[in-house]
Write an enzyme that holds these catalytic residues in place. Structure first.
Site, short mmCIF file in Angstrom:
data_model
loop_
_atom_site.label_atom_id
_atom_site.label_comp_id
_atom_site.label_asym_id
_atom_site.label_seq_id
_atom_site.Cartn_x
_atom_site.Cartn_y
_atom_site.Cartn_z
CB SER A 168 -0.89 0.03 1.24
OG SER A 168 -1.51 1.31 1.38
CE1 TYR B 181 -4.12 -2.09 5.11
CE2 TYR B 181 -3.46 0.14 4.53
CZ TYR B 181 -3.89 -1.11 4.15
OH TYR B 181 -4.10 -1.40 2.82
P1 NDP Z 1 -11.34 -6.09 -0.20
O1 NDP Z 1 -11.68 -6.05 1.24
O2 NDP Z 1 -12.26 -5.44 -1.17
O3 NDP Z 1 -11.06 -7.60 -0.65
C1 NDP Z 1 -10.15 -8.35 0.12
C2 NDP Z 1 -9.90 -9.67 -0.55
O4 NDP Z 1 -8.94 -10.36 0.25
C3 NDP Z 1 -11.14 -10.53 -0.63
O5 NDP Z 1 -11.11 -11.31 -1.80
C4 NDP Z 1 -11.00 -11.40 0.61
O6 NDP Z 1 -11.62 -12.66 0.48
C5 NDP Z 1 -9.50 -11.59 0.68
N1 NDP Z 1 -9.10 -11.90 2.04
C6 NDP Z 1 -9.14 -11.10 3.12
N2 NDP Z 1 -8.76 -11.78 4.21
C7 NDP Z 1 -8.47 -13.04 3.79
C8 NDP Z 1 -8.01 -14.21 4.44
N3 NDP Z 1 -7.80 -14.23 5.78
N4 NDP Z 1 -7.81 -15.32 3.71
C9 NDP Z 1 -8.03 -15.32 2.38
N5 NDP Z 1 -8.48 -14.25 1.70
C10 NDP Z 1 -8.68 -13.12 2.41
O7 NDP Z 1 -9.89 -5.39 -0.30
P2 NDP Z 1 -9.13 -4.69 -1.51
O8 NDP Z 1 -9.38 -5.39 -2.78
O9 NDP Z 1 -9.38 -3.25 -1.41
O10 NDP Z 1 -7.62 -4.89 -1.04
C11 NDP Z 1 -6.80 -5.90 -1.57
C12 NDP Z 1 -5.37 -5.62 -1.12
O11 NDP Z 1 -5.00 -4.30 -1.54
C13 NDP Z 1 -5.16 -5.65 0.39
O12 NDP Z 1 -3.91 -6.21 0.68
C14 NDP Z 1 -5.19 -4.18 0.77
O13 NDP Z 1 -4.51 -3.94 1.98
C15 NDP Z 1 -4.52 -3.57 -0.44
N6 NDP Z 1 -4.80 -2.16 -0.64
C16 NDP Z 1 -6.08 -1.71 -0.86
C17 NDP Z 1 -6.30 -0.37 -1.05
C18 NDP Z 1 -7.66 0.19 -1.25
O14 NDP Z 1 -7.81 1.44 -1.19
N7 NDP Z 1 -8.70 -0.61 -1.54
C19 NDP Z 1 -5.20 0.61 -1.05
C20 NDP Z 1 -3.92 0.03 -0.83
C21 NDP Z 1 -3.74 -1.30 -0.65
P3 NDP Z 1 -12.99 -13.07 1.26
O15 NDP Z 1 -13.94 -11.94 1.06
O16 NDP Z 1 -13.38 -14.35 0.59
O17 NDP Z 1 -12.61 -13.27 2.69
#
Ligand code: NDP
Length: 237
Positions: free
Chosen positions: A132, A146
């Site tokens: 991030s 975070y």
């Molecule tokens: P979302 O919350 O929209 O989606 C998260 C995804 O990660 C889902 O598919 C979820 O699966 C999966 N996930 C979460 N926890 C677990 C777990 N314990 N085991 C397996 N899968 C898991 O997040 P984003 O798409 O926004 O974020 C994705 C990545 O990008 C993260 O690492 C986040 O920190 C990073 N990021 C996001 C930003 C943003 O503004 N959105 C900015 C910077 C970085 P399920 O729902 O099936 O549990």
């Protein structure tokens, strides 16, 4: 590493948001894609149906299950570690268990998954971890833990790039800025505040992250390693 596919691509955390965009991008290019998910059963099934990718339910917080799942998919040509969680708020009142759970998913899981994948990864493979822009800059209150997890990603990719470089394996972080997903909707209460920190005042689209990941995973990315690739509309500028 061919651009022509079909490569074996594993997306950890692929059911929603940026992860789902990664699944669509790589599957759409003809790669053989497997993605993990934890809670979003219906979304995972729908995405698997849409893309012909295979969905595997494994909680990234369960270290041994995660390592076993990655090992079972080997050899993996491209590992994309996207799963992440966000626990924000006053550090004096945040539940310490929530902080540790975030560290499990955002820090421990990418490290163990990357190492396990590297055991059998072919030469010139690719490991990409979604960090991030908050690993570089956290310009508001409540994000210390975070930001800590995403700063850990930075050391991780730099070190692992050294460990696996002799095999041509690249290890990089993509550092998104505010990206329009369930975690951070473009219409959410924090959106205007975050746009205020950006040179280009809009959320990133998940597809923009996926397009860049595809570039890094291609032959064109062969000499990009140990690096932090920031896609944040100038948030950290
Ligand atoms: P979302 O919350 O929209 O989606 C998260 C995804 O990660 C889902 O598919 C979820 O699966 C999966 N996930 C979460 N926890 C677990 C777990 N314990 N085991 C397996 N899968 C898991 O997040 P984003 O798409 O926004 O974020 C994705 C990545 O990008 C993260 O690492 C986040 O920190 C990073 N990021 C996001 C930003 C943003 O503004 N959105 C900015 C910077 C970085 P399920 O729902 O099936 O549990």
């Amino acid at each position: 590493m061919s651009n022509i596919a079909s490569r074996k691509v594993v997306v950890l955390g692929g059911s929603r948001g940026i992860g789902a965009a990664l699944v669509r991008r790589f599957a759409g290019a003809g790669d053989s894609v497997v993605f993990s998910y934890a809670g979003s059963v219906d979304a995972a099934a729908a995405l698997a149906e849409e893309t012909s990718a295979r969905a595997v339910r494994v909680d990234s917080a369960d270290r041994d299950a995660l390592i076993a799942a990655v090992a079972a998919e080997g050899p993996i040509d491209v590992l994309l570690v996207n799963a992440g969680t966000l626990a924000m708020g006053d550090p004096l009142t945040l539940d310490p268990d929530a902080i540790d759970a975030m560290i499990d998913v955002n820090v421990r899981a990418p490290y163990h998954a990357a190492v396990e994948a590297a055991r059998t990864m072919p030469d010139n493979g690719r490991i990409l971890i979604i960090g991030s822009t908050n690993g570089d800059r956290i310009p508001f209150e409540g994000g210390a833990a975070y930001a800590m997890t995403k700063a850990a990603t930075q050391g991780m990719v730099r070190g692992l790039a050294r460990d696996f470089g002799a095999r041509g394996i690249t290890v990089n972080a993509i550092q998104p800025g505010p990206t329009d997903t369930d975690m951070n909707p473009a219409t959410g209460p924090m959106a205007d505040t975050m746009h205020g920190f950006m040179a280009i005042k809009r959320h990133v689209h998940a597809g923009e992250i996926a397009d860049y990941a595809a570039f890094l995973a291609s032959t064109s990315g062969a000499m990009i390693t140990g690096s932090l690739q920031t896609i944040d509309g100038g948030f950290s500028a």
